[in-house]
Write a protein that holds these residues in place. Structure first.
Motif, PDB file in Angstrom:
ATOM      1  N   GLN A 228     -13.144 -41.501  17.186  1.00  0.00           N
ATOM      2  CA  GLN A 228     -13.239 -40.416  17.883  1.00  0.00           C
ATOM      3  C   GLN A 228     -14.420 -41.180  18.753  1.00  0.00           C
ATOM      4  OE1 GLN A 228     -12.952 -36.776  17.679  1.00  0.00           O
ATOM      5  NE2 GLN A 228     -10.657 -36.239  17.098  1.00  0.00           N
ATOM      6  N   VAL A 229     -14.964 -41.192  19.300  1.00  0.00           N
ATOM      7  CA  VAL A 229     -17.065 -41.336  20.094  1.00  0.00           C
ATOM      8  C   VAL A 229     -17.040 -40.625  21.705  1.00  0.00           C
ATOM      9  CG1 VAL A 229     -15.041 -43.445  21.867  1.00  0.00           C
ATOM     10  CG2 VAL A 229     -17.815 -43.897  21.289  1.00  0.00           C
ATOM     11  N   ILE A 230     -18.757 -40.637  21.673  1.00  0.00           N
ATOM     12  CA  ILE A 230     -18.533 -40.025  22.982  1.00  0.00           C
ATOM     13  C   ILE A 230     -18.596 -40.665  23.845  1.00  0.00           C
ATOM     14  CG2 ILE A 230     -20.350 -39.322  24.018  1.00  0.00           C
ATOM     15  CD1 ILE A 230     -22.006 -38.793  21.176  1.00  0.00           C
ATOM     16  N   ALA A 231     -18.251 -40.435  25.304  1.00  0.00           N
ATOM     17  CA  ALA A 231     -17.964 -41.181  26.752  1.00  0.00           C
ATOM     18  C   ALA A 231     -18.615 -42.007  27.238  1.00  0.00           C
ATOM     19  CB  ALA A 231     -17.300 -40.268  27.383  1.00  0.00           C
TER      20      ALA A 231
ATOM     21  N   GLY B  37      -6.466 -41.212  24.630  1.00  0.00           N
ATOM     22  CA  GLY B  37      -6.563 -39.822  25.436  1.00  0.00           C
ATOM     23  C   GLY B  37      -8.236 -39.409  25.092  1.00  0.00           C
ATOM     24  N   ARG B  38      -8.484 -37.971  25.753  1.00  0.00           N
ATOM     25  CA  ARG B  38     -10.130 -37.997  25.871  1.00  0.00           C
ATOM     26  C   ARG B  38      -9.369 -35.978  25.526  1.00  0.00           C
ATOM     27  NH1 ARG B  38     -14.309 -39.551  29.782  1.00  0.00           N
ATOM     28  NH2 ARG B  38     -12.733 -41.474  29.497  1.00  0.00           N
ATOM     29  N   LEU B  39     -10.901 -36.039  24.752  1.00  0.00           N
ATOM     30  CA  LEU B  39     -11.007 -34.036  24.791  1.00  0.00           C
ATOM     31  C   LEU B  39     -12.089 -33.954  25.760  1.00  0.00           C
ATOM     32  CD1 LEU B  39     -11.174 -34.133  21.232  1.00  0.00           C
ATOM     33  CD2 LEU B  39      -9.357 -34.098  22.371  1.00  0.00           C
ATOM     34  N   ARG B  40     -11.922 -32.954  26.629  1.00  0.00           N
ATOM     35  CA  ARG B  40     -12.535 -32.882  28.178  1.00  0.00           C
ATOM     36  C   ARG B  40     -14.160 -31.799  27.556  1.00  0.00           C
ATOM     37  NH1 ARG B  40      -8.981 -30.798  32.679  1.00  0.00           N
ATOM     38  NH2 ARG B  40      -8.585 -29.560  30.509  1.00  0.00           N
ATOM     39  N   GLN B  41     -15.116 -32.540  27.432  1.00  0.00           N
ATOM     40  CA  GLN B  41     -16.891 -31.561  27.211  1.00  0.00           C
ATOM     41  C   GLN B  41     -16.552 -31.522  25.650  1.00  0.00           C
ATOM     42  OE1 GLN B  41     -17.663 -28.693  29.829  1.00  0.00           O
ATOM     43  NE2 GLN B  41     -17.051 -30.251  32.042  1.00  0.00           N
TER      44      GLN B  41
ATOM     45  N   GLU C 242     -20.332 -33.444  26.840  1.00  0.00           N
ATOM     46  CA  GLU C 242     -19.379 -34.863  27.222  1.00  0.00           C
ATOM     47  C   GLU C 242     -18.084 -34.789  27.032  1.00  0.00           C
ATOM     48  OE1 GLU C 242     -21.751 -38.860  26.670  1.00  0.00           O
ATOM     49  OE2 GLU C 242     -23.839 -38.234  26.587  1.00  0.00           O
ATOM     50  N   ASP C 243     -17.020 -35.676  26.865  1.00  0.00           N
ATOM     51  CA  ASP C 243     -16.065 -35.822  26.670  1.00  0.00           C
ATOM     52  C   ASP C 243     -16.075 -36.450  25.576  1.00  0.00           C
ATOM     53  OD1 ASP C 243     -15.095 -34.778  29.298  1.00  0.00           O
ATOM     54  OD2 ASP C 243     -14.797 -36.315  30.205  1.00  0.00           O
ATOM     55  N   ILE C 244     -15.023 -36.316  24.486  1.00  0.00           N
ATOM     56  CA  ILE C 244     -14.952 -37.300  23.568  1.00  0.00           C
ATOM     57  C   ILE C 244     -13.770 -38.132  23.730  1.00  0.00           C
ATOM     58  CG2 ILE C 244     -13.537 -37.730  20.900  1.00  0.00           C
ATOM     59  CD1 ILE C 244     -17.158 -36.914  21.225  1.00  0.00           C
ATOM     60  N   VAL C 245     -13.692 -39.775  23.195  1.00  0.00           N
ATOM     61  CA  VAL C 245     -12.511 -40.608  23.299  1.00  0.00           C
ATOM     62  C   VAL C 245     -11.608 -40.245  22.497  1.00  0.00           C
ATOM     63  CG1 VAL C 245     -11.545 -42.914  24.441  1.00  0.00           C
ATOM     64  CG2 VAL C 245     -13.554 -41.600  25.884  1.00  0.00           C
ATOM     65  N   VAL C 246     -11.155 -40.509  22.572  1.00  0.00           N
ATOM     66  CA  VAL C 246      -9.709 -41.070  21.175  1.00  0.00           C
ATOM     67  C   VAL C 246      -9.312 -42.987  21.122  1.00  0.00           C
ATOM     68  CG1 VAL C 246      -8.583 -39.856  19.609  1.00  0.00           C
ATOM     69  CG2 VAL C 246      -9.577 -38.330  20.834  1.00  0.00           C
TER      70      VAL C 246
END
Length: 239
Positions: free
Chosen positions: A194-197, A215-219, A228-232
């Motif tokens: 996981q990484v900060i967008a 995928g993306r975990l929004r906010q 911020e979104d988390i990018v998977v």
């Protein structure tokens, strides 16, 4: 103020302005290295006060190695007692805390960090694999596999580097090596992270190592005053 170890048992404490001015002499350039002086000149010395309690030999060696050609040897090896200062420098860095941890930012003491490492080594219930990233004999970061799923055969990967080692391919190579270890030696099917967008440099490095955005975990993360979104991202074993 920022304190540098100038010699055995000798320290010198300088303000950010004094550090930047003194850096112009060749002597201090050898002591703290180019990257450390650039940090001081940007006025970040107070934030790095705890992180830079590292011997001048270590800092100068890292700076010298990273200035060499791309033929440098990047390897993964077990941690040793000699790596503690570098690992602590990374862990205590408040300016990159959110990129490395989901916990709330807080000052980290050397004793607390040492106890945390000892507890992790003694805890056999949670499987993890941790390597030091070594560049021509100098530790520049760490990379680990954790949260293993023994049934579905996947694990999460995490990586952290000293500032001097970022942006020059070291992270990408270290990730490629840990992924090979995960697939070949641990028989994993998938490795994910996981990484900060907004951390675009890290995302590019992960993509170069073969990871794709899944995928993306929004906010999902609170980062220095903003959500911020988390990018998977993940990578699958090809066979």
């Amino acid at each position: 103020m920022i304190t540098f170890i100038i010699g055995t048992g000798t320290t010198e404490t300088l303000s950010p302005r004094q550090t930047a001015a003194t850096y112009r002499s060749s002597a201090l350039r050898m002591v703290i290295g180019d990257s450390a002086a650039r940090i001081a000149e940007r006025g970040l010395a107070n934030q790095y006060r705890r992180c830079f309690h590292v011997s001048y030999v270590t800092l100068a060696r890292i700076d010298r190695i990273l200035s060499m050609s791309s033929s440098r040897a990047i390897t993964l090896r077990p941690p040793s007692e000699e790596d503690f200062d570098i690992l602590f420098q990374i862990a205590a860095d408040l300016t990159t805390w959110e990129e490395r941890s989901a916990a709330s930012p807080a000052p980290l003491g050397r004793d607390t960090f040492k106890a945390r490492l000892s507890q992790a080594d003694a805890d056999g219930s949670a499987k993890s694999v941790r390597f030091v990233i070594d560049v021509d004999g100098a530790a520049v970061g760490s990379v680990s596999l954790f949260d293993f799923d023994e049934l579905a055969r996947h694990a999460e990967v995490g990586i952290a580097l000293v500032p001097e080692a970022r942006g020059n391919g070291i992270g990408t190579e270290a990730l490629s090596q840990i992924v090979e270890f995960a697939f070949v030696r641990c028989n994993l099917r998938r490795v994910h992270l996981q990484v900060i967008a907004s951390n675009l440099g890290a995302i590019r490095a992960y993509e170069k190592a073969g990871f794709v955005i899944e995928g993306r975990l929004r906010q999902h993360a609170w980062v220095r005053g903003n959500y911020e979104d988390i990018v998977v991202m993940g990578i699958l074993r090809s066979a």
